[in-house]
Motif scaffolding. Structure first.
Motif, short mmCIF file in Angstrom:
data_model
loop_
_atom_site.label_atom_id
_atom_site.label_comp_id
_atom_site.label_asym_id
_atom_site.label_seq_id
_atom_site.Cartn_x
_atom_site.Cartn_y
_atom_site.Cartn_z
N ALA A 157 0.81 -1.22 0.00
CA ALA A 157 0.00 0.00 0.00
C ALA A 157 0.84 1.26 0.00
N ALA A 158 2.10 1.16 0.40
CA ALA A 158 2.99 2.33 0.41
C ALA A 158 3.23 2.76 -1.04
N HIS A 159 3.05 4.03 -1.29
CA HIS A 159 3.07 4.53 -2.66
C HIS A 159 3.70 5.91 -2.69
N SER A 160 3.99 6.36 -3.87
CA SER A 160 4.55 7.70 -4.03
C SER A 160 3.48 8.74 -3.71
N ILE A 161 3.79 9.63 -2.79
CA ILE A 161 2.79 10.59 -2.33
C ILE A 161 3.38 11.99 -2.32
N SER A 162 2.52 12.94 -1.98
CA SER A 162 2.96 14.33 -1.87
C SER A 162 3.68 14.54 -0.54
N LYS A 163 3.85 15.76 -0.13
CA LYS A 163 4.68 16.06 1.03
C LYS A 163 3.98 15.84 2.37
N GLN A 164 2.66 15.62 2.35
CA GLN A 164 1.95 15.41 3.60
C GLN A 164 1.06 14.17 3.49
N LEU A 165 1.09 13.36 4.52
CA LEU A 165 0.31 12.12 4.56
C LEU A 165 -0.61 12.14 5.77
N TYR A 166 -1.85 11.74 5.55
CA TYR A 166 -2.80 11.56 6.64
C TYR A 166 -3.09 10.06 6.78
N VAL A 167 -3.02 9.57 8.02
CA VAL A 167 -3.28 8.16 8.30
C VAL A 167 -4.43 8.08 9.29
N LEU A 168 -5.50 7.38 8.91
CA LEU A 168 -6.64 7.20 9.79
C LEU A 168 -6.49 5.86 10.51
N GLY A 169 -6.12 5.92 11.79
CA GLY A 169 -5.87 4.72 12.57
C GLY A 169 -4.38 4.58 12.85
N LEU A 170 -4.01 4.53 14.12
CA LEU A 170 -2.59 4.56 14.49
C LEU A 170 -1.96 3.18 14.49
N GLY A 171 -2.54 2.25 15.24
CA GLY A 171 -1.93 0.93 15.36
C GLY A 171 -0.53 1.01 15.92
N LEU A 172 0.39 0.27 15.34
CA LEU A 172 1.79 0.30 15.75
C LEU A 172 2.60 1.32 14.97
#
Length: 322
Positions: free
Chosen positions: A140-155
């Protein structure tokens, strides 16, 4: 649905229904058998099994960097183990759309002990750094812009994969104890820790305010069983966002496809009295939504059914199901 099938096309749909039943049988086998070295021969009768190289996982940067064992108010970071020859799913499922949507389960084992980090609540595992998590999140890791939002922390494994290439990672987590465990025991061991911002908030409410061009990764579930409702909620909220990724989406779509196949069988064979108004579960609601959506859909060939079962079609439709 309205069916206008000749014998050949109906036989193809019967093959689809048989394949769906087989997929269920294999899933039941996987869920109810604790497999070890003595069961591998039995296991290979229903599923391919692969001996994995444990070093592929022991060498993972996060795995090598993060070590912790602590407990607080019913929550704990704890090391669990895969025993030698214990079998497990090591990747998301794959579906062969050209073979009546046959599901392939990627099952593997190690020949030596594999310790892995977990977050547990009241001795129930909520999150874990097992090969399945590592492989699916790396995909799922992919080329993205300069800011990433993640819904759900986990580890925090997924954001750690992208921390080198972004300027900021904003993680939305509702549970204050999970945030505290992460900040106190995991974050200090991560690279680029200064890029992390942890926001205690409801992910659904937060998602409504996200910019449409934001890069988002959604991971509010443990598996496809408890993930169906949050997945559909987020698909509806973020349906116009072009840069959203959902953890184990193939498995989630397979669960939705299974419900649509159930409806197809019900409406093709009228195997009982079905009231598409009453709902006792989320699954009932989805089937009812399918019933009304395809009320006048004409099925003349198996290809008419195949079209609406394809992954891309169901991903687009998912935003309308909740």
């Amino acid at each position: 649905m309205r069916f206008f099938l000749n014998k050949t096309e109906q036989e193809k749909i019967n093959r689809l229904l048989e394949t769906s039943d087989y997929n269920d049988e294999v899933a039941t086998f996987l869920n109810h058998n604790v497999i070890n070295e003595n069961f591998i021969d039995e296991f290979t009768k229903v599923c391919e099994i692969k001996k994995l190289d444990i070093n592929d996982y022991l060498s993972d940067h996060y795995y090598q960097s993060v070590h912790s064992n602590t407990k607080s108010k019913g929550y704990e970071l704890k090391i669990e183990h895969y025993r030698p020859y214990q079998c497990f799913l090591y990747d998301d499922i794959t579906v062969d759309e050209d073979d009546y949507f046959l599901i392939k389960n990627h099952v593997g084992y190690f020949t030596s002990d594999y310790p892995y980090l977990t977050i547990q609540k009241d001795h129930i595992i909520w999150m874990s750094l097992i090969p399945h998590e590592i492989n699916t999140m790396k995909k799922a890791a992919h080329s993205i812009s300069k800011q990433l939002y993640v819904l759900g922390l986990g580890l925090g494994y997924y954001p750690s994969l992208l921390s080198a290439q972004v300027d900021k990672i904003t993680i939305i987590e509702k549970d204050p104890m999970v945030i505290a465990l992460f900040k106190q025991n995991i974050l200090p061991q991560l690279d680029y820790k200064e890029k992390y911002e942890i926001v205690q908030a409801d992910a659904y409410k937060y998602a409504h305010a996200l910019n449409i061009n934001t890069d988002v990764f959604c991971d509010l579930w443990h598996n496809e069983h408890d993930g169906l409702e949050p997945y559909l909620k987020l698909k509806k909220i973020l349906k116009n966002h072009p840069h959203v990724h959902y953890w184990i989406e193939e498995s989630l779509i397979a669960a939705i496809r299974h419900l649509l196949i159930n409806l197809i069988e019900e409406e093709l064979y009228h195997t009982g009295e079905f009231n598409y108004q009453n709902e006792k579960s989320l699954e009932d609601h989805i089937i009812n939504q399918f019933h009304h959506h395809f009320l006048n859909y004409e099925v003349k060939t198996y290809d008419d059914i195949k079209k609406i079962l394809q992954t891309k079609y169901l991903k687009d439709l998912a935003s309308e199901l909740y």
